[in-house]
Scaffold this motif. Structure first.
Motif, mmCIF file in Angstrom:
data_model
loop_
_atom_site.group_PDB
_atom_site.id
_atom_site.type_symbol
_atom_site.label_atom_id
_atom_site.label_comp_id
_atom_site.label_asym_id
_atom_site.label_seq_id
_atom_site.Cartn_x
_atom_site.Cartn_y
_atom_site.Cartn_z
ATOM 1 N N LEU A 63 -13.649 58.871 0.633
ATOM 2 C CA LEU A 63 -14.698 58.035 0.059
ATOM 3 C C LEU A 63 -15.896 58.857 -0.414
ATOM 4 C CD1 LEU A 63 -14.714 55.062 2.604
ATOM 5 C CD2 LEU A 63 -13.911 55.000 0.233
ATOM 6 N N SER A 64 -16.145 59.983 0.234
ATOM 7 C CA SER A 64 -17.313 60.795 -0.107
ATOM 8 C C SER A 64 -17.014 61.855 -1.158
ATOM 9 C CB SER A 64 -17.871 61.473 1.151
ATOM 10 O OG SER A 64 -16.963 62.448 1.649
ATOM 11 N N GLY A 65 -15.784 61.917 -1.613
ATOM 12 C CA GLY A 65 -15.431 62.924 -2.608
ATOM 13 C C GLY A 65 -15.279 64.315 -2.039
ATOM 14 N N GLY A 66 -14.887 64.414 -0.757
ATOM 15 C CA GLY A 66 -14.610 65.726 -0.159
ATOM 16 C C GLY A 66 -15.820 66.396 0.447
ATOM 17 N N ARG A 67 -16.670 65.635 1.120
ATOM 18 C CA ARG A 67 -17.903 66.208 1.667
ATOM 19 C C ARG A 67 -17.888 66.364 3.189
ATOM 20 N NH1 ARG A 67 -22.921 63.110 -0.054
ATOM 21 N NH2 ARG A 67 -21.705 61.372 -0.873
ATOM 22 N N LEU A 73 -22.156 58.386 8.898
ATOM 23 C CA LEU A 73 -21.941 59.308 7.784
ATOM 24 C C LEU A 73 -21.328 58.588 6.580
ATOM 25 C CD1 LEU A 73 -20.697 62.421 9.784
ATOM 26 C CD2 LEU A 73 -22.963 62.095 8.750
ATOM 27 N N SER A 74 -20.485 57.594 6.820
ATOM 28 C CA SER A 74 -19.916 56.823 5.715
ATOM 29 C C SER A 74 -21.014 56.043 4.988
ATOM 30 C CB SER A 74 -18.847 55.864 6.231
ATOM 31 O OG SER A 74 -17.761 56.562 6.797
ATOM 32 N N TYR A 75 -21.891 55.433 5.775
ATOM 33 C CA TYR A 75 -23.003 54.684 5.197
ATOM 34 C C TYR A 75 -23.882 55.592 4.347
ATOM 35 C CZ TYR A 75 -27.293 51.810 5.259
ATOM 36 O OH TYR A 75 -28.423 51.101 4.920
ATOM 37 N N LEU A 76 -24.181 56.766 4.847
ATOM 38 C CA LEU A 76 -25.067 57.681 4.131
ATOM 39 C C LEU A 76 -24.355 58.375 2.970
ATOM 40 C CD1 LEU A 76 -27.020 59.140 7.167
ATOM 41 C CD2 LEU A 76 -27.724 57.339 5.571
ATOM 42 N N ALA A 77 -23.029 58.480 3.045
ATOM 43 C CA ALA A 77 -22.289 59.037 1.901
ATOM 44 C C ALA A 77 -22.510 58.192 0.657
ATOM 45 C CB ALA A 77 -20.800 59.103 2.233
ATOM 46 N N GLY A 78 -22.651 56.876 0.859
ATOM 47 C CA GLY A 78 -22.810 55.976 -0.268
ATOM 48 C C GLY A 78 -24.174 56.022 -0.933
ATOM 49 N N VAL A 79 -25.159 56.652 -0.275
ATOM 50 C CA VAL A 79 -26.513 56.704 -0.842
ATOM 51 C C VAL A 79 -26.948 58.131 -1.158
ATOM 52 C CG1 VAL A 79 -27.200 54.554 0.282
ATOM 53 C CG2 VAL A 79 -27.607 56.743 1.447
ATOM 54 N N THR A 80 -26.016 59.093 -1.052
ATOM 55 C CA THR A 80 -26.286 60.487 -1.390
ATOM 56 C C THR A 80 -25.256 60.959 -2.394
ATOM 57 O OG1 THR A 80 -24.986 61.206 0.540
ATOM 58 C CG2 THR A 80 -27.386 61.029 0.828
#
Length: 311
Positions: free
Chosen positions: A111-115, A74-81
């Motif tokens: 890191l994801s801005g609260g997602r 999920l961390s990896y995908l947070a960076g591309v969404t």
């Protein structure tokens, strides 16, 4: 009746023979990125990732041993969404100390801005617990206290505290804090204990395989339990739909698969909202990544608009 939200359990990252498509065996990070971005564009509320530390030989044929770590995935995908939320469905939090879990998921939320949506469950693989030194037979009480400890550790306090039978901590600062003031916590599972746990301790319920005809009674039980215990506040009822294929497939998608014109599929899915479900988790039949991405786009364009205004 409010809009029916929709989310996606990601393929590739878990490959149980119950639901994995053949093409997933050779798929990898690029496929996950393409699918996550497609879900983000199509307005999906969340993408989800599962949790298993290890799968024993006796279960490997059915479950496979391909289970990506949910925090890393999920961390990896947070960076591309950009906007889609990130759900652990479900994290077996009893396998780890709550402070470790809180550190991982608080960082992900930051890191994801609260997602983040933290989905938790009791787990079912005995060998996994035994290898990590956790009592499998007491996994229910362990999960109950883990939820309480995580509520504290993911709250606003830099130095959270929890004093329980299994976990006891205070005076240890953890930053960064989650970006959200309140990280949503959903409980997964359909056993009586899981349903009760969801009703009394969670912000939402993630059923595990309940068919449509079972959902109304489960929803009513959760509502009754919350009312009897004077538990208030928002609560999200979930459902996992039948496998979907938007349009006429032209290939054998299985008798349980809900397929056809978008308006007909949408009409069927609206029945979930009518019974009190707030969000549906969908899974598409597909033969490769390109077909899945097309299905995601077709759902967002042709079905989602019919889920926004439920009569």
């Amino acid at each position: 009746m409010t809009a029916l939200a929709y989310g996606l359990q990601l393929p590739v990252q878990s490959q149980s023979t119950i639901y994995a498509e053949p093409w997933e065996a050779d798929a990898g990070p690029a496929d996950l990125v393409g699918i996550a971005r497609a879900a983000d564009r199509a307005g999906f509320d969340y993408i989800a990732s599962c949790d298993h530390v290890g799968v024993p030989h006796r279960l490997a044929t059915a479950m496979s041993t391909i289970w990506y770590d949910p925090v890393a995935t999920l961390s990896y995908l947070a960076g591309v969404t950009e906007r889609v939320r990130l759900l652990s469905h479900v994290a077996v939090v009893g396998l780890r100390h709550p402070l470790v879990t809180a550190k991982q998921y608080a960082t992900l939320d930051h890191l994801s801005g609260g997602r983040l949506i933290l989905g938790v469950g009791a787990g079912h693989v005995r060998e996994e617990f035994e290898a990590l030194g956790v009592d499998f037979d007491r996994r229910g009480p362990v999960l109950d206290e883990s939820i309480d400890a995580l509520r504290a550790a993911l709250g606003p306090d830099e130095f959270p505290s929890h004093h329980g039978k299994l976990y006891d901590f205070e005076g240890l600062g953890q930053r960064p804090r989650p970006a959200q003031e309140h990280v949503p916590l959903w409980v997964g599972g359909s056993s009586p204990a899981a349903v009760r746990r969801a009703a009394l301790k969670a912000d939402g319920w993630l059923p595990q395989g309940d068919p449509r005809d079972r959902l109304p009674a489960q929803i009513e039980r959760i509502r009754r339990l919350r009312e009897e215990a004077s538990v208030h506040g928002p609560f999200v009822f979930g459902a996992i739909t039948e496998p979907l294929y938007v349009g006429e497939p032209g290939w054998e998608v299985g008798r349980r698969t809900l397929s056809g014109a978008p308006d007909l599929v949408a009409e069927s899915l609206r029945a979930y909202g009518a019974m009190g479900v707030d969000q549906i988790q969908v899974r598409f039949r597909c033969r490769d990544r390109a077909e899945l991405i097309d299905q995601i786009a077709a759902f967002g364009a042709g079905i989602a608009p019919h889920l926004d205004h439920l009569d």
